[in-house]
Design a protein around this motif. Structure first.
Motif, PDB file in Angstrom:
ATOM      1  N   PHE A  56       0.932  -0.956   0.140  1.00  0.00           N
ATOM      2  CA  PHE A  56       0.199  -0.500   0.091  1.00  0.00           C
ATOM      3  C   PHE A  56       1.021   1.470  -0.229  1.00  0.00           C
ATOM      4  N   THR A  57       0.154   2.457  -0.709  1.00  0.00           N
ATOM      5  CA  THR A  57       1.335   3.159  -0.924  1.00  0.00           C
ATOM      6  C   THR A  57       0.877   4.521  -0.556  1.00  0.00           C
ATOM      7  N   HIS A  58      -0.477   4.430  -0.300  1.00  0.00           N
ATOM      8  CA  HIS A  58      -1.325   6.178   0.144  1.00  0.00           C
ATOM      9  C   HIS A  58      -2.123   5.474   1.672  1.00  0.00           C
ATOM     10  N   VAL A  59      -2.328   7.316   2.432  1.00  0.00           N
ATOM     11  CA  VAL A  59      -3.409   6.803   3.689  1.00  0.00           C
ATOM     12  C   VAL A  59      -4.559   8.188   3.038  1.00  0.00           C
ATOM     13  N   PHE A  60      -5.160   7.694   2.633  1.00  0.00           N
ATOM     14  CA  PHE A  60      -6.897   8.823   3.571  1.00  0.00           C
ATOM     15  C   PHE A  60      -7.611   8.301   4.316  1.00  0.00           C
ATOM     16  N   GLU A  61      -7.236  10.321   5.431  1.00  0.00           N
ATOM     17  CA  GLU A  61      -8.350   9.623   6.476  1.00  0.00           C
ATOM     18  C   GLU A  61      -9.559  11.060   6.297  1.00  0.00           C
ATOM     19  N   SER A  62     -10.438  10.687   6.495  1.00  0.00           N
ATOM     20  CA  SER A  62     -12.020  11.809   6.326  1.00  0.00           C
ATOM     21  C   SER A  62     -12.473  11.271   7.958  1.00  0.00           C
ATOM     22  N   THR A  63     -12.979  12.694   8.201  1.00  0.00           N
ATOM     23  CA  THR A  63     -13.083  12.546  10.025  1.00  0.00           C
ATOM     24  C   THR A  63     -15.245  12.491   9.604  1.00  0.00           C
ATOM     25  N   PHE A  64     -15.942  12.224  10.223  1.00  0.00           N
ATOM     26  CA  PHE A  64     -17.302  11.889  10.599  1.00  0.00           C
ATOM     27  C   PHE A  64     -17.400  12.421  11.971  1.00  0.00           C
ATOM     28  N   GLU A  65     -18.833  13.455  11.939  1.00  0.00           N
ATOM     29  CA  GLU A  65     -19.771  12.913  13.653  1.00  0.00           C
ATOM     30  C   GLU A  65     -20.203  12.036  14.115  1.00  0.00           C
ATOM     31  N   THR A  66     -20.459  11.010  13.141  1.00  0.00           N
ATOM     32  CA  THR A  66     -21.509  10.256  13.689  1.00  0.00           C
ATOM     33  C   THR A  66     -21.276   8.629  12.641  1.00  0.00           C
ATOM     34  N   ILE A  67     -21.629   7.335  13.124  1.00  0.00           N
ATOM     35  CA  ILE A  67     -21.339   6.829  12.255  1.00  0.00           C
ATOM     36  C   ILE A  67     -22.331   6.842  11.510  1.00  0.00           C
ATOM     37  N   GLU A  68     -23.753   7.367  11.097  1.00  0.00           N
ATOM     38  CA  GLU A  68     -24.775   7.055  10.466  1.00  0.00           C
ATOM     39  C   GLU A  68     -23.968   8.400   9.244  1.00  0.00           C
ATOM     40  N   GLY A  69     -23.891   9.391   9.997  1.00  0.00           N
ATOM     41  CA  GLY A  69     -23.061  10.197   9.294  1.00  0.00           C
ATOM     42  C   GLY A  69     -22.071   9.942   7.819  1.00  0.00           C
ATOM     43  N   ILE A  70     -21.447   8.640   8.493  1.00  0.00           N
ATOM     44  CA  ILE A  70     -20.346   7.486   6.976  1.00  0.00           C
ATOM     45  C   ILE A  70     -21.491   7.100   6.178  1.00  0.00           C
ATOM     46  N   ALA A  71     -22.349   6.532   6.993  1.00  0.00           N
ATOM     47  CA  ALA A  71     -23.942   4.930   5.921  1.00  0.00           C
ATOM     48  C   ALA A  71     -24.460   6.525   4.720  1.00  0.00           C
ATOM     49  N   THR A  72     -24.361   7.892   5.473  1.00  0.00           N
ATOM     50  CA  THR A  72     -25.184   9.157   4.384  1.00  0.00           C
ATOM     51  C   THR A  72     -23.927   9.275   3.774  1.00  0.00           C
ATOM     52  N   TYR A  73     -23.000   9.740   3.718  1.00  0.00           N
ATOM     53  CA  TYR A  73     -21.411   9.923   3.033  1.00  0.00           C
ATOM     54  C   TYR A  73     -21.670   8.211   1.551  1.00  0.00           C
ATOM     55  N   VAL A  74     -21.517   7.021   2.410  1.00  0.00           N
ATOM     56  CA  VAL A  74     -21.252   6.181   1.306  1.00  0.00           C
ATOM     57  C   VAL A  74     -22.149   5.693   0.594  1.00  0.00           C
ATOM     58  N   SER A  75     -23.025   6.667   0.997  1.00  0.00           N
ATOM     59  CA  SER A  75     -24.793   6.091  -0.276  1.00  0.00           C
ATOM     60  C   SER A  75     -24.576   7.555  -1.148  1.00  0.00           C
ATOM     61  N   HIS A  76     -24.659   8.509  -0.708  1.00  0.00           N
ATOM     62  CA  HIS A  76     -24.218  10.157  -1.250  1.00  0.00           C
ATOM     63  C   HIS A  76     -23.768   9.815  -2.703  1.00  0.00           C
TER      64      HIS A  76
END
Lengths: 105, 105
Positions: A56-76
């Motif tokens: 692996f060569t790259h790391v990407f870190e995103s921050t969300f306020e909630t786990i539900e927020g990640i679900a919203t992001y994933v399906s956006h």
């Protein structure tokens, strides 16, 4: 303090140009402006010395306020479109999400 | 701002008890007190929903001021002893280090 970290570790396909990589990283960063629950984004190239990075060569870190927020992001739709483009350029990808906890030793 | 993140993603071996896992996490956290260049530590269980975690279950993030500090940490006798114990309980492990950069989209 209740933030959730979304970590994507990647290896781009051989033949992906530096320009393409730069454009994909900009596209990833730009999701912050378009998808409300995504609060911040940072990235970096692997500089590890232990030889346990498995190519692996790259790391990407995103921050969300909630786990539900990640679900919203994933399906956006904006994420779905970007992810299709991005994943098409990846040879390897690993995604983990976690709620950081500190430990009092 | 020049910090370097040391990310370890792990899957414990089947049969590792919750008590053993808790003790290992405490031992990992305690490295902060014993190895000067290690500035902070946090961890969490994978809660991802995209099914791209490849069986990994835990994330550990340490922060260092410099890449050289990580080299000092890696070769420190206290780390070497802990790593031998810790890795012995892991079924899978991935380690990446990176200097986080933000992007102005």
């Amino acid at each position: 303090m209740g933030e959730v970290k979304h970590i994507l570790v990647a290896k781009f396909k051989d033949g992906t140009s530096q320009q393409q990589i730069d454009d994909l990283i900009k596209g990833y960063a730009n999701l912050v402006n378009q998808i409300e629950p995504m609060k911040s984004f940072q990235w970096g190239k692997d500089v590890s010395i232990e030889n346990m990075h498995q190519g692996f060569t790259h790391v990407f870190e995103s921050t969300f306020e909630t786990i539900e927020g990640i679900a919203t992001y994933v399906s956006h739709p904006v994420h779905v479109e970007f992810a299709t483009l991005f994943l098409g350029h990846l040879d390897k990808v690993l995604i983990v999400d976690y709620k950081p906890t500190s430990v009092d030793p």
